[in-house]
Structure formats: structure tokens, C-alpha cells
Write a protein that holds these residues in place. Structure first.
Motif, PDB file in Angstrom:
ATOM      1  N   ALA A 281      53.658  73.803  59.891  1.00  0.00           N
ATOM      2  CA  ALA A 281      52.725  72.725  59.555  1.00  0.00           C
ATOM      3  C   ALA A 281      52.923  71.534  60.492  1.00  0.00           C
ATOM      4  N   GLN A 282      54.175  71.263  60.818  1.00  0.00           N
ATOM      5  CA  GLN A 282      54.473  70.164  61.734  1.00  0.00           C
ATOM      6  C   GLN A 282      53.826  70.391  63.105  1.00  0.00           C
ATOM      7  N   LYS A 283      53.963  71.595  63.628  1.00  0.00           N
ATOM      8  CA  LYS A 283      53.375  71.916  64.925  1.00  0.00           C
ATOM      9  C   LYS A 283      51.852  71.791  64.876  1.00  0.00           C
ATOM     10  N   ARG A 284      51.258  72.234  63.779  1.00  0.00           N
ATOM     11  CA  ARG A 284      49.798  72.154  63.627  1.00  0.00           C
ATOM     12  C   ARG A 284      49.343  70.692  63.586  1.00  0.00           C
ATOM     13  N   LEU A 285      50.075  69.870  62.886  1.00  0.00           N
ATOM     14  CA  LEU A 285      49.726  68.454  62.777  1.00  0.00           C
ATOM     15  C   LEU A 285      49.803  67.752  64.130  1.00  0.00           C
ATOM     16  N   ILE A 286      50.899  67.976  64.853  1.00  0.00           N
ATOM     17  CA  ILE A 286      51.077  67.323  66.151  1.00  0.00           C
ATOM     18  C   ILE A 286      49.967  67.748  67.115  1.00  0.00           C
ATOM     19  N   SER A 287      49.653  69.038  67.108  1.00  0.00           N
ATOM     20  CA  SER A 287      48.568  69.531  67.962  1.00  0.00           C
ATOM     21  C   SER A 287      47.228  68.895  67.587  1.00  0.00           C
ATOM     22  N   TYR A 288      46.983  68.784  66.288  1.00  0.00           N
ATOM     23  CA  TYR A 288      45.727  68.196  65.812  1.00  0.00           C
ATOM     24  C   TYR A 288      45.617  66.728  66.195  1.00  0.00           C
ATOM     25  N   PHE A 289      46.702  65.979  66.016  1.00  0.00           N
ATOM     26  CA  PHE A 289      46.673  64.549  66.342  1.00  0.00           C
ATOM     27  C   PHE A 289      46.511  64.330  67.844  1.00  0.00           C
TER      28      PHE A 289
END
Length: 344
Positions: A281-289
Motif C-alpha cells: 500500500a505504501q508503494k502504491r501511495l507514493i507512486s500515486y502521489f
């Protein structure tokens, strides 16, 4: 009714026992006494509760409009410098405020030694996009001014055009003065201040500006004003009026948050409410931001966007868990990859 119940109870017990019939009648009297008591309490509550009072329509409308256009934040009651340092990002903003605070301290020490001091304006212009922390920093500045003895209360009153400008001639000055009175000994924060200016002769925003400038002079020891809004619009607004130019010469620019800072804000909200974030989830969030920041959308809400996205993530997690009967603490607290829903 309560007294009647007590009297009947005494009579029934006079012979040392209570028959079934007497017991029945006592129960009925008790119910009636309790109903009567509830009715009296509700009637008394209605008398004391303002929501039951019949207000004049115009007064009620004014009251409701005021509530919608003015927000009062009390003094932080904490160390303002620590609050400032705890903010995510805003490095240059922090340095600007530290410099301002240090300058005030040194001028006060020079004055105490009988030395000449430089005249200082405490008013500020905050420029930048929405959601970049302008209101939060304004509250901190109000507290700093209180700690340094510049202001007695250090509260913040936030408003905008709708809180200052009335619909009819002659009412704007009254409305503006009312807001200013509530901000005395604290800070008046006017968001989207540029909306007060209009080239139209029929616009009452000019009256609000004139009233504000007069009160800033009349109450210069009790009133600090911070104007906020988009960078270019605020510069045009200040340049449109010589009175504004002479009183507002301290500009603080609030930059947009980086992708890393947006993730830190999300992580902060998660920690605040006892949530954890899985690695995926952390990786997905950073990519999204990163994707969001690279789009450079002028309508992007920065921290406000992150807060809304965080709330949607919690809703998605709740949907995922709702059908499960037995949930562990880890399940209740962990935000997983499938909870991060990204709209195309």
C-alpha cells in the motif's frame, strides 16, 4: 402527582401490609408521577433552549450567515515554535517566521535598553495554492505574537468576502466592523482576500477594504491582519490600493507539497487514528502521489486532497472488513493495497 403517590403509599402501609389491589394502584400512580415529571423537565428545557425561541427572520438569517462565514480559533495554548517545527514540509515558511520572531525579540531588547527601534509591521500576506497550510501557520503566528507580548489573546478569526461584504448599501461597514471587533487582540485571517476588489463601481468590496484599513490604523496595537490567496491574484490585489501597499509588505509564499511530503501527511493521519500501512500500500501511495504532483493541476488541493483521500481509504477498508465476523487488531488497523482505490 409525586406528592399524591407518596401520600397513597403511606396510607397503604398503615396496616403493615400492602394488598394486590393497593400494589396495582400504587404502580399506576408511580407511572403517572414519572410522566408528569418528564413533561415538566421538557417544558423547562424548552424555555431555556435557544433553539425553541422564535427569532425574527432577519436576525436568524444574519446569525446563520455569520456562522457560515466566520470561524474563530482559540489560542493554541502550546509552544508555538514546537507547533511550527512539527509541520510537514514548509521549510522556507518556517525560516521566514523564525526570522520574524527573532527580529521582534531583538527590537524589544533594544527598546528595553533605550535604543532606537525600527518600526515593524506585523501584518502579512500569505500566497499559494489551497491546502498548503496557510490557516494552520496563521494560528501559529497568532500564538507567537501572544508569547512575544504583541497580542493579548492570540486567537485567530478566519473569514472571507462573504463575511465582510453585505448585499445592500450601508451594511458592509457594519458587517466588516463586527468581524474586526471579534478579532481584536488577535489575528484576522482573510482568505481569498483578492475577491474583495472589483473594478465595478457597484461592488461593496471597496467599502470593506476602506473599513479594514481605517480599523488597522485606529487599532494598530490590537489588530493583526493576514491576507491569503493565490500568488498572482494577491499581488494584483495589493497593488490595486496604496493603503494596502503601505500596510502589507511582508509576503510569505506557501509552496505545493512534494510527493514525499504528501505521503508523510497520509502517514501522519494513519498514525493519528491507529492505522498502519502495508508495504504494498505504501508503494502504491507514493507512486500515486508522484503522478498527482507531476500533473501540476492548478486545482489540486494539496493536504486537503490527502485528508479526503485518507477518509475514502478508510471507507474502502471498512467495506473490505464488514463481511468478516471475527477481526483481529491487526486486521482492524492495517491499510492494505486493495484499500487504495485510485480514480482514473
Amino acid at each position: 402527582m409525586i406528592l399524591m403517590y407518596r401520600f397513597a403509599s403511606i396510607i397503604a402501609k398503615a396496616d403493615g401490609s400492602i394488598s394486590d389491589t393497593e400494589q396495582k394502584w400504587l404502580k399506576e400512580l408511580l407511572k403517572l408521577s414519572e410522566l408528569d415529571k418528564d413533561s415538566q423537565e421538557k417544558e423547562e428545557s424548552n424555555k431555556n433552549d435557544d433553539s425553541y425561541k422564535i427569532e425574527d427572520n432577519e436576525e436568524a438569517l444574519t446569525k446563520h450567515k455569520s456562522e457560515a462565514t466566520e470561524r474563530i480559533y482559540p489560542s493554541l495554548q502550546s509552544n508555538a515554535q514546537e507547533e511550527l517545527e512539527a509541520l510537514i514540509g514548509l521549510t522556507n515558511v518556517k525560516e521566514e517566521i523564525k526570522t520574524l520572531a527573532n527580529f521582534i525579540k531583538i527590537q524589544q531588547k533594544r527598546e528595553a535598553k533605550g535604543l532606537k527601534t525600527s518600526q515593524l509591521s506585523y501584518h502579512c500576506v500569505f500566497t499559494g495554492n489551497p491546502g498548503t497550510g496557510k490557516t494552520t501557520v496563521a494560528r501559529i503566528i497568532a500564538e507567537i505574537y501572544k508569547e512575544l507580548g504583541v497580542l493579548q489573546k492570540g486567537h485567530l478569526v478566519e473569514t472571507d468576502r462573504s463575511g465582510l461584504v453585505a448585499e445592500y448599501i450601508g451594511q458592509t461597514a457594519v458587517k466588516t466592523n463586527k468581524i474586526i471587533n471579534s478579532a481584536l487582540d488577535g489575528v484576522l485571517f482573510i482568505d481569498e482576500a483578492y475577491s474583495l476588489y472589483s473594478s465595478s463601481d457597484n461592488d461593496y468590496g471597496k467599502e470593506a477594504i476602506a473599513t479594514l484599513l481605517k480599523r488597522m490604523e485606529d487599532n494598530r496595537d490590537r489588530l493583526v491582519v493576514i491576507l491569503a490567496g493565490y500568488t498572482n491574484e494577491m499581488k494584483e490585489f495589493i497593488d490595486s490600493n496604496s493603503g494596502l501597499q503601505s500596510r502589507f509588505n511582508r509576503y510569505i509564499e506557501f509552496p505545493d507539497y512534494s510527493a514525499e511530503e504528501l505521503y508523510k501527511i497520509f502517514e501522519f493521519k494513519a498514525n493519528e487514528f491507529d492505522y498502519t500501512i502495508s508495504d504494498s500500500a505504501q508503494k502504491r501511495l507514493i507512486s500515486y502521489f508522484n503522478t498527482i504532483v507531476n500533473k501540476n493541476d492548478e486545482n489540486f488541493g494539496n493536504a486537503r486532497f490527502v485528508r479526503n483521500f485518507f477518509e475514502k481509504t478508510l471507507e474502502q477498508q471498512a467495506n473490505r472488513l464488514a463481511s468478516q465476523s471475527f477481526l483481529t487488531i491487526q486486521q482492524l488497523t492495517e491499510i492494505k493495497l486493495e484499500d487504495i482505490i485510485i480514480d482514473d
